[in-house]
Design an enzyme around this catalytic site. Structure first.
Site, PDB file in Angstrom:
ATOM      1  N   GLU A 288       0.821  -1.218   0.000  1.00 23.70           N
ATOM      2  CA  GLU A 288       0.000   0.000   0.000  1.00 23.70           C
ATOM      3  C   GLU A 288       0.848   1.257   0.000  1.00 23.70           C
ATOM      4  OE1 GLU A 288      -2.948   0.189   3.119  1.00 23.70           O
ATOM      5  OE2 GLU A 288      -4.371  -1.012   1.989  1.00 23.70           O
ATOM      6  N   HIS A 309       9.141 -26.469  -2.075  1.00 19.33           N
ATOM      7  CA  HIS A 309       8.576 -27.613  -2.809  1.00 19.33           C
ATOM      8  C   HIS A 309       7.418 -27.192  -3.707  1.00 19.33           C
ATOM      9  CE1 HIS A 309      10.889 -30.656  -0.492  1.00 19.33           C
ATOM     10  NE2 HIS A 309      11.021 -29.590   0.272  1.00 19.33           N
ATOM     11  N   LYS A 423     -14.338  -0.497  -4.083  1.00 19.05           N
ATOM     12  CA  LYS A 423     -15.466  -0.171  -3.192  1.00 19.05           C
ATOM     13  C   LYS A 423     -16.555   0.566  -3.971  1.00 19.05           C
ATOM     14  CE  LYS A 423     -12.489   0.425   0.838  1.00 19.05           C
ATOM     15  NZ  LYS A 423     -11.927   1.381   1.773  1.00 19.05           N
TER      16      LYS A 423
END
Ligand code: PA5
Length: 450
Positions: A288, A309, A423
């Protein structure tokens, strides 16, 4: 003490190239210390730890934590992003890998909610809480975050219904803005205990405010030592410290020197699964803070040796745009020796009598050598032990480096304008009042695509 070793970046950037960034680092530190840079209204975290030690905040938090610890077997922390990741990072770093999943009889179990919008998650959570003595810490700086508000709405109702209004009032705590937002209004109306998130501390820098400190104290960890560690690191990374000795400055300069040479992705590596959520916290802090204006080192993370792995192949031989930053813990807390086995079917008797951590450390060293040989620069951060004090130091170390690094990149490290985009669309799609125009536009756009 915490050490930062950048010697394994030398094949990719010379020390002179890192050192060449010293004037820019100095300028960034001045901007942080004098509040003259962009985002300067959000640099309250800079001396937060040392200021906290001069107040009664730690004892106030401990007092509230004691109430929750006495009255609850489970405490749900409702928050998202900066309003939960720091607490989770610290609690998981110290918690037992297994008994944290169930109440160990001494400390309340800490669960997290309000960081997703999954109906199944909320169903299972509310089912799990049925009949249990639970409390809630509702954390939201804005007090308007959908994920958190939604979870809190359910949790408040369930707590009041199952434990009664009076008890609910004692076991629900709000951590929010001093004046604004729904969480503040609700806390004041219901008479909840509450703590304030300082105006000048952004979510991702708030772990050492009540946002992190209250859940951590409820979980049974020493918040004073955490804050003391951070306060010590404040001094160790101040602008008055020589560049070479300033851990945050060297880390910030090294990662930017690598970025300027095309190493666009930083992988934070741990060899202790307890640090998984520390990496999640770190990713938010750097993601951010730096990812904007078309710039930014992409922060990612792996847990080794587990992910050797799965991701090991990519890291060893994939596109050479990555570098690694390894958090190495010097001393583990417990002792497990490899047992002797008469049959030795697995061929591991050569390790008999040796500590498992010795094997882990050799995996760490072997991985570092292999990855550097494969073209992956390696920064190594060594932490003496996973204790509150050292973790406090590490948190502040990364916060300070992030502030410096953001300014080196030429971005405002303290805003996050990009997180609003989803949003707006979500509210428009859900027909939220006030979003009529956006609703019309987004629906027309979707119809056109269909
Ligand atoms: O770092 C940030 O600012 C964000 O991640 C916020 O912490 C997150 O969106 C939660 O916001 P709030 O605390 O206002 O609910």
């Amino acid at each position: 003490m915490i050490k930062v070793d950048i010697s394994k970046t030398r094949d990719f950037v010379e020390w002179d190239e890192v050192k060449a960034l010293e004037p820019e680092v100095k300028k960034a530190l001045e901007m942080l210390e004098h509040g003259t840079g962009e985002g300067n209204d959000y640099i309250g975290w800079m001396d937060l730890a040392s200021r906290t030690l001069e107040t009664t905040l730690i004892s106030d938090i401990r007092e509230t934590a004691a109430v929750l610890r006495k009255e609850c077997d489970v405490v749900v922390v409702a928050g998202i992003g900066g309003s939960y990741l720091g607490a989770r990072a610290v609690i998981e770093a110290f918690g037992n890998s297994f008994v944290q999943l169930v109440n160990d009889g001494r400390n309340p179990q800490i669960l997290f909610a309000g960081h997703n919008i999954s109906e199944d998650y909320l169903f299972e959570l509310t089912q799990y809480l049925k009949g249990r003595r639970f409390g809630v810490i509702n954390i939201s700086k804005s007090g308007t975050t959908t994920e958190t508000a939604l979870a809190f709405r359910l949790l408040k109702k369930q707590c009041e219904e199952e434990r009664g209004k009076e008890t609910a009032r004692r076991v629900i705590v709000a951590i929010t803005d001093a004046r604004r937002g729904a969480a503040r209004t609700c806390a004041d109306k219901e008479g909840y205990r509450s703590f304030v998130i300082p105006d000048n501390v952004g979510g991702r820098y708030s772990v050492l405010t009540p946002v992190g400190l209250l859940p951590i104290a409820v979980a049974g960890y020493d918040i004073e030592q955490l804050v003391r560690g951070a306060a010590e690191m404040e001094k160790m990374t101040s602008g008055a410290v020589a560049f070479e000795d300033n851990l945050s400055a060297v880390y910030a300069a090294a990662r930017n020197a690598l970025y300027r040479k095309g190493k666009k992705i930083e992988i934070l590596v741990n060899f202790q699964p307890k640090l998984h959520y520390f990496s999640e916290w770190w990713k938010q802090l750097y993601g951010e803070s730096e990812g904007k204006d078309g710039k930014g080192i992409y922060p990612s993370s792996v847990d080794f040796s587990t992910d050797l792995h799965s991701m090991g192949q990519w890291i060893q031989q994939g596109e050479r745009t990555i570098f690694e930053t390894v958090i190495s813990i010097d001393k583990v807390r417990h002792s497990v020796l490899v047992p002797q086995d008469d049959e030795n079917l697995d061929g591991l008797n050569f390790l008999a009598g040796r500590h498992v951590d010795e094997v882990n450390k050799m995996a760490e060293l072997g991985t570092q050598l292999a990855h550097v040989d494969g073209g992956v620069p390696n920064i190594r951060i060594t932490v003496p032990e996973l204790t509150e004090y050292w973790l406090g130091q590490l948190i502040y170390f990364f916060e300070k480096a992030c502030g410096i690094s953001g300014y080196l990149l030429g971005v405002n490290p303290f805003n996050q304008p990009g997180v609003e985009a989803y949003k707006k669309n979500m509210f428009a799609l859900l027909d939220k009042p006030g979003y009529e125009e956006e609703s019309k536009n987004i629906k027309a756009r979707l119809n056109k695509q269909a």
